[in-house]
Scaffold this active site. Structure first.
Site, PDB file in Angstrom:
ATOM      1  N   GLU A 286       0.826  -1.202   0.000  1.00 51.45           N
ATOM      2  CA  GLU A 286       0.000   0.000   0.000  1.00 51.45           C
ATOM      3  C   GLU A 286       0.862   1.254   0.000  1.00 51.45           C
ATOM      4  O   GLU A 286       0.621   2.194  -0.767  1.00 51.45           O
ATOM      5  CB  GLU A 286      -0.931   0.003   1.212  1.00 51.45           C
ATOM      6  N   ASP A 290       1.002   4.112  -3.082  1.00 54.70           N
ATOM      7  CA  ASP A 290       0.711   5.529  -2.885  1.00 54.70           C
ATOM      8  C   ASP A 290       1.893   6.405  -3.284  1.00 54.70           C
ATOM      9  O   ASP A 290       1.743   7.390  -4.017  1.00 54.70           O
ATOM     10  CB  ASP A 290       0.361   5.790  -1.415  1.00 54.70           C
ATOM     11  N   SER A 501      -7.766   2.467  -3.272  1.00 56.49           N
ATOM     12  CA  SER A 501      -6.508   2.917  -2.669  1.00 56.49           C
ATOM     13  C   SER A 501      -5.521   3.348  -3.745  1.00 56.49           C
ATOM     14  O   SER A 501      -4.572   4.080  -3.459  1.00 56.49           O
ATOM     15  CB  SER A 501      -5.886   1.810  -1.822  1.00 56.49           C
TER      16      SER A 501
END
Length: 596
Positions: A286, A290, A501
């Site tokens: 994750e 990002d 996400s």
């Protein structure tokens, strides 16, 4: 056997909740031990807990009036974002209010050196024995039946009547749980033919087979544009749950997909003992996702990875029946850290790809943290959140003991002071991706800025799904971006990742590009986006009218537990705003023409 189980449950509840005296008022209360948890015994009286106390503001409308004044195009104060000192003045409680709370704590046995007065919040640390006397409660150890993790919590707490009107909440007390990254699917390492494609081939593919920065630049009209290195256009990326962004993986990603950005990097903001450990077996997917897309799409901007220790709280439901062992409150720790930064150190865009079901958090907690997002907005921060990856819902039932069938909105995406990002897939045309969460809040009313847009959708919807959602609630998402099969380097290998996400950091980078465009013309950063998006900015987004979400399949997608089934449960993409893609996906060139 059932009777014995019920008697044991009553005993555990009774043990957890002493009867409040006439001099105390209950602030928060749970009717029963949350599903999936078992009380195993009294907490160690010497155990130390760090508490946050939110002071109830005498005039909460002052904050809301201010954020709309500085964020609504056409108003005299538009773009005149507050400095930290101005925000402190706006929120500061009366001296006698603060003194009464501090006096209660010190007279109750809290060491004055362990009390930090932050204006509208007070942080204090004390042991369980002292906390029990202060809050007229008993703290117990609760065990998660699925993974044997234990937490010190209570089912009810009180404060003296004399200060009760000033106390909005104290946490961690009644909160059980954790956040989740909103990534619905992590794929295996990619096929050799995809790994061998050139940057030009990825751009030409227009995100059909794999999403990269090259195809996003092509699809959303960024071209080769990069932001300028400026102190007043920073991007913050939120990191929780021991997710650490890897410098080596970013280097590999930029070398592969953004060679002109090779050598650009990010800084770290470590909060409440947070780390950004490099290497090792821990999770980094994750964080890498990002960081790679934020830096890749806006690589000259100053980017900070805010890593906060701890795991967030919840009242468990089927979607989130377990948690890790940590008493910290990461949202509170992160937000309190950020609102205390000088304005010239604040990010102008903050992107976060974590969330949980709205019902899994007590209302006082969602209100307090949503107000903190509003505070960031008054200082010119565009707060971006992924909308979630469960469509209209996963467990699709309430967690209040009634187990009623209900769609499950996601928080913080449902907070009216954040911009919530849904997901799309494909090109020519883009379609709503099936997992993109959206819907209507059960906690926050529909804000005026989106009233007309939402009414238009509800008119099309008619009576469908009546009773499963609140048509008067804050509707989300606001806008959308690609959300399926992003190329990410993780632990040295290229992997495909899907979820909103991924949509959130991509959108955050585009907002940073818009800020750069405005700053070059002498205009301030955009700040809280929604009043502009719903009044004029929507025309710079490509409306998504194909596809839809799905959910409520009868099994929770996270826990695998049996849940409520709602046949064909879905939000459909329609003309105009809809609760799966909002107003659609960005067209950078069109957006520059409708900026305030």
């Amino acid at each position: 056997m059932r009777l014995l189980k019920f008697v044991c449950l009553l005993a555990s509840v009774a043990a957890a909740k002493p009867t409040p005296g006439a001099s105390h008022k209950v602030i928060e209360h749970l009717d029963f031990v949350p599903e999936g948890w078992q009380m195993v015994g009294a907490a160690d009286p010497a155990a130390i807990i760090d508490f946050w106390l939110a002071i109830e503001r005498e005039n909460p409308e002052k904050l809301y009036d201010t954020i709309y004044d500085v964020s609504t195009p056409g108003r005299a104060q538009y773009g005149k974002h507050l400095k930290r000192e101005e925000l402190d003045d706006l929120l500061r409680p009366r001296v006698e209010t603060s003194e009464s709370i501090i006096s209660w704590l010190t007279n109750g046995g809290v060491n004055p050196q362990h009390i930090r007065d932050e204006g509208d919040w007070v942080k204090f640390s004390t042991n369980v024995k002292t906390a029990e006397k202060l809050m007229n409660t008993r703290f117990n150890v609760f065990k998660d039946n699925l993974n044997s993790v234990s937490k010190i919590r209570t089912l009810e707490y009180s404060v003296p009547v004399a200060i009760s009107a000033h106390v909005q909440m104290i946490q961690p007390t009644t909160l059980f749980g954790r956040q989740k990254p909103q990534n619905s699917l992590i794929l295996n390492p990619l096929t050799k033919d995809l790994e061998s494609m050139s940057v030009e081939e990825f751009a030409a593919s227009q995100c059909r087979s794999l999403v990269t920065t090259a195809c996003l630049r092509e699809l959303y009209g960024l071209g080769d544009r990069v932001t300028q290195a400026r102190d007043d256009n920073r991007i913050g990326v939120s990191g929780f749950l021991e997710e650490y962004a890897q410098y080596r993986d970013l280097e590999l990603f930029l070398s592969r997909f953004e060679p002109s950005a090779k050598g650009f990097n990010f800084s770290e903001g470590l909060i409440a003992g947070g780390k950004n450990t490099q290497g090792g077996p821990g999770s980094s997917t994750e964080a890498n996702l990002d960081m790679q897309y934020v830096v890749g799409l806006s690589h000259k901007a100053k980017v900070t990875y805010y890593s906060t220790a701890g795991r967030g709280p919840l009242v468990p439901d089927l979607s989130q029946p377990s948690q890790a062992s940590n008493n910290n409150e990461p949202y509170l720790e992160q937000l309190r850290y950020l609102v205390k930064l000088p304005k010239n150190q604040l990010p102008s865009v903050l992107t976060t790809s974590y969330g949980e079901t709205e019902q899994s958090l007590p209302a006082s907690y969602t209100k307090a943290t949503c107000d903190l997002f509003a505070q960031l907005g008054t200082m010119g921060v565009s707060v971006i959140f992924s909308s979630g990856d469960t469509g209209p819902g996963s467990s699709c039932q309430t967690n209040d003991g009634k187990n009623a069938t209900r769609f499950n909105p996601i928080y913080p995406a449902s907070c009216p002071f954040v911009t919530s990002i849904g997901g799309t897939v494909g090109t020519g045309p883009e379609r709503a991706v099936s997992f993109s969460s959206g819907g209507f809040s059960d906690r926050f009313p529909c804000p005026q800025y989106q009233d007309n847009a939402v009414k238009g959708y509800l008119k099309i919807l008619g009576n469908q799904w009546s009773g499963l959602f609140d048509p008067n609630g804050r509707a989300f998402p606001d806008i959308a971006a690609q959300g399926s099969n992003y190329a990410v380097y993780d632990k040295g290998r290229m992997t495909g990742v899907s979820g909103t996400s991924a949509s959130a950091p991509a959108m955050a980078a585009i907002i940073a590009q818009l800020n750069d465009f405005r700053l070059a013309k002498g205009s301030p950063v955009l700040g809280f986006l929604n009043p502009w998006i719903y009044s004029k900015g929507f025309s710079g987004f490509t409306d998504i009218v194909d596809g839809g979400s799905r959910g409520c399949t009868g099994y929770d997608i996270y826990s695998g537990l049996k849940a409520k089934k709602v046949p064909y449960a879905s939000w459909n993409a329609t003309k105009g705003w809809d609760p799966v893609t909002g107003f659609g996906t960005p067209n950078f060139q069109a957006l520059t023409k409708v900026l305030p």
